[in-house]
Design an enzyme around this catalytic site. Structure first.
Site, PDB file in Angstrom:
ATOM      1  N   PRO A 152      84.939 -19.154 118.182  1.00 38.70           N
ATOM      2  CG  PRO A 152      85.412 -17.395 116.731  1.00 38.70           C
ATOM      3  CD  PRO A 152      84.743 -18.735 116.795  1.00 38.70           C
ATOM      4  CB  CYS A 153      83.188 -17.978 123.037  1.00 41.26           C
ATOM      5  SG  CYS A 153      84.235 -19.204 123.822  1.00 41.26           S
ATOM      6  CG  HIS A 154      89.102 -16.382 121.839  1.00 41.55           C
ATOM      7  ND1 HIS A 154      88.741 -17.489 121.098  1.00 41.55           N
ATOM      8  CD2 HIS A 154      89.967 -15.675 121.071  1.00 41.55           C
ATOM      9  CE1 HIS A 154      89.380 -17.459 119.933  1.00 41.55           C
ATOM     10  NE2 HIS A 154      90.132 -16.357 119.898  1.00 41.55           N
TER      11      HIS A 154
END
Length: 158
Positions: A120-122
């Site tokens: 989950p880089c967001h």
């Protein structure tokens, strides 16, 4: 390498991998041709992503095999530890990795994350709370963060 895709509220999720696991999930505005044969693990990934978008999944249970340097993989492992519905700043991520001077390298590794949503880089934001850099576009980043906040019972981050 095999490929399939699913339509999501923020475009297409293009899933690639083989019988051993997922090597990439990327977002696209357009569908891509599906491989003549699609391994079961890619179908399982597609189903889990659909559940995520339907607010029925908060974590993923898939074998992941992203290609990257040892440093990139260390950053991606740390990203995977950011809980659903939570955010972390680039600086906090860098501190957890042990070297504040590496913030640009951490941001670059975050931007090279090949497995959209599942790693989950967001969930990584600026120290001041601003949405910054996202390979899928800031509109998608905002949508994903709001999606997770609403599923957690919060109205919105923004």
């Amino acid at each position: 390498m095999y490929t399939t895709s699913i339509h999501t509220p923020v475009g297409f999720a293009v899933i690639s991998g083989n019988e051993d696991g997922i090597t990439s999930v990327r977002c696209s505005d357009d569908p891509v041709p599906e491989s003549p044969f699609v391994p079961t693990i890619l179908h399982r990934c597609a189903r889990q992503l659909e559940e995520y978008f339907e607010n029925r999944r908060r974590s993923f249970n898939l074998p992941l095999h992203p290609h990257g340097t040892p440093f990139q993989r260390a950053v991606w492992q740390m990203l995977a530890e950011v809980p659903y519905g939570k955010t972390m700043s680039y600086m906090e991520l860098t501190r957890r990795l042990g070297d504040e001077k590496a913030i640009r390298a951490v941001a670059a590794a975050n931007g090279k994350n090949p497995i959209w949503i599942i790693i989950p880089c967001h969930r990584i934001i600026g120290s001041n709370g601003d949405l910054t850099g996202y390979a899928g576009g800031l509109g998608r980043k905002k949508w994903l963060l709001e999606h997770e906040q609403i599923a957690n019972g919060q109205l919105s981050l923004f």
